[in-house]
Design an enzyme around this catalytic site. Structure first.
Site, PDB file in Angstrom:
ATOM      1  N   GLU A 155       0.674  -1.157   0.049  1.00  0.00           N
ATOM      2  CA  GLU A 155       0.021   0.067  -0.063  1.00  0.00           C
ATOM      3  C   GLU A 155       0.782   1.245  -0.102  1.00  0.00           C
ATOM      4  OE1 GLU A 155      -3.702  -2.196   0.687  1.00  0.00           O
ATOM      5  OE2 GLU A 155      -1.711  -2.512   1.759  1.00  0.00           O
ATOM      6  N   THR A 156       0.234   2.236  -0.616  1.00  0.00           N
ATOM      7  CA  THR A 156       0.810   3.567  -0.476  1.00  0.00           C
ATOM      8  C   THR A 156      -0.355   4.672  -0.131  1.00  0.00           C
ATOM      9  OG1 THR A 156       2.493   3.348  -2.513  1.00  0.00           O
ATOM     10  CG2 THR A 156       1.763   5.720  -1.833  1.00  0.00           C
TER      11      THR A 156
END
Length: 274
Positions: free
Chosen positions: A49-50
Site C-alpha cells: 500500500e501507498t
C-alpha cells in the site's frame, strides 16, 4: 510536461525493529492529485500500500487519507495508516497526541502512546460462507474447522484452522488463488506461543499482493473473532508472513483498537506531473 516534487517516506509498520513488519509508502499532499496519478505512484512504489493524505478543510478530521495497492484503491488499510500517523507525529510537526482521519471507512483516529500508536478502526462484520474445494486445494488442501466471509468486503474469504502450524507452513498456489478469489483470503488459527492468542496470514494475489506482511484491516476481522471465542476483550495476534509482526487488539463494541510501533526506512522525493 510540467512536473512537481513531492516528499515520500517508507515506513515499516507494526514492528519494533527495522526490516520487519509491513513497509508502506507515505506521500503527504497539499491537494489531491488526479486518481490515475495516485494509482501510478502506488504502482511505481510496488509496495502492498501507498497512503496519501491532505489537510482537511474543516469538520471533524485533521486529514483526509486514501490508500492504494499497486493495482486498486482500497477502503481501509491499517499498516499504511499507522505509517502515515508516524510521519504526521514525528516528521510533520503535528501538535497533540490524537489525529483524526477522514476516510472511505469513516472517521479513524491514531493516538500516540509512548513509542506506539493506537489506531481506532471499525470492526469488520462477518457472515457464514462456504469455501470451494478449489480454494482449499490452492491453499494446500488442509480442512478448516470454520469458514466465513467479510460482509464489508464480501469477496474476502476467511478460513479458521485448528493448528497454527497449518497457517505458518501454508504454501498457497498463488496463480490458482488469484483466479479463485476476487479479493483476499485470510487464514487463522489459535496462538501457539505464550502471549499470542492467534496466528494469521493474508493472501491477495488477485490484487497484485501475494501475501501482505502485517495487516491492520485483517485484525479487525480475526481480532473480534478470537476475542469472542476466547472470552477476552484484548487479544494479541501474530501475522506469520516472512517479515512477521505483532498486532495488539482491544475490542470495544463495534470498534477495534490496534496498537503497534513503526520505524522510518527512508525519506526521499518523487517527481510527478504538476
Amino acid at each position: 510536461m510540467t512536473s512537481q516534487t513531492l516528499p515520500i517516506y517508507q515506513i515499516d509498520a507494526f514492528t519494533d525493529v527495522l526490516f520487519a513488519g509491513n513497509p508502506a509508502a507515505v506521500v503527504p499532499l497539499s491537494d489531491w492529485l488526479p486518481d490515475d496519478v495516485l494509482q501510478k505512484i502506488a504502482m511505481e512504489n510496488n509496495l502492498s500500500e501507498t497512503a496519501f493524505f491532505v489537510p482537511s478543510a474543516g469538520g471533524d478530521a485533521n486529514f483526509h487519507i486514501r490508500w492504494f495497492t499497486p493495482t486498486v484503491e482500497v477502503p481501509l488499510c491499517g499498516h499504511a495508516t499507522l505509517a502515515s500517523a508516524f510521519v504526521i507525529f514525528n516528521r510533520l510537526g503535528f501538535e497533540g497526541d490524537l489525529i483524526k482521519l477522514q476516510s472511505k471507512s469513516g472517521i479513524l483516529t491514531a493516538r500516540r502512546e509512548g513509542d506506539a500508536i493506537v489506531l481506532n478502526f471499525p470492526k469488520q462484520p462477518i457472515k457464514t460462507d462456504v469455501v470451494s474445494k478449489e480454494v482449499l486445494n490452492a491453499l494446500g488442501g488442509a480442512e478448516p474447522i470454520e469458514t466465513f466471509g467479510v460482509v464489508s468486503r464480501d469477496t474476502d474469504i476467511v478460513l479458521v484452522y485448528r493448528d497454527a502450524s497449518i497457517v505458518r507452513n501454508m504454501r498457497p498456489d498463488m496463480s490458482a488463488l488469484a483466479k479463485l478469489a476476487d479479493r483476499g483470503v485470510i487464514v487463522t488459527a489459535p496462538g501457539d506461543k505464550t502471549g499470542l492468542d492467534m496466528v494469521s496470514r493474508y493472501f491477495l494475489p488477485a490484487l497484485g499482493i501475494n501475501e501482505d506482511p502485517v495487516t491492520g484491516y485483517m485484525h479487525c476481522v480475526v481480532g473480534p473473532y478470537w476475542a469472542e471465542n476466547l472470552g477476552k476483550a484484548d487479544v494479541v495476534g501474530y501475522q506469520a508472513s516472512a517479515r512477521g509482526g505483532v498486532v495488539v487488539c482491544k475490542i470495544d463494541g463495534d470498534r477495534v483498537h490496534l496498537k503497534g510501533e513503526a520505524f522510518q526506512y527512508l525519506k526521499g522525493e518523487i517527481v510527478v506531473p504538476a
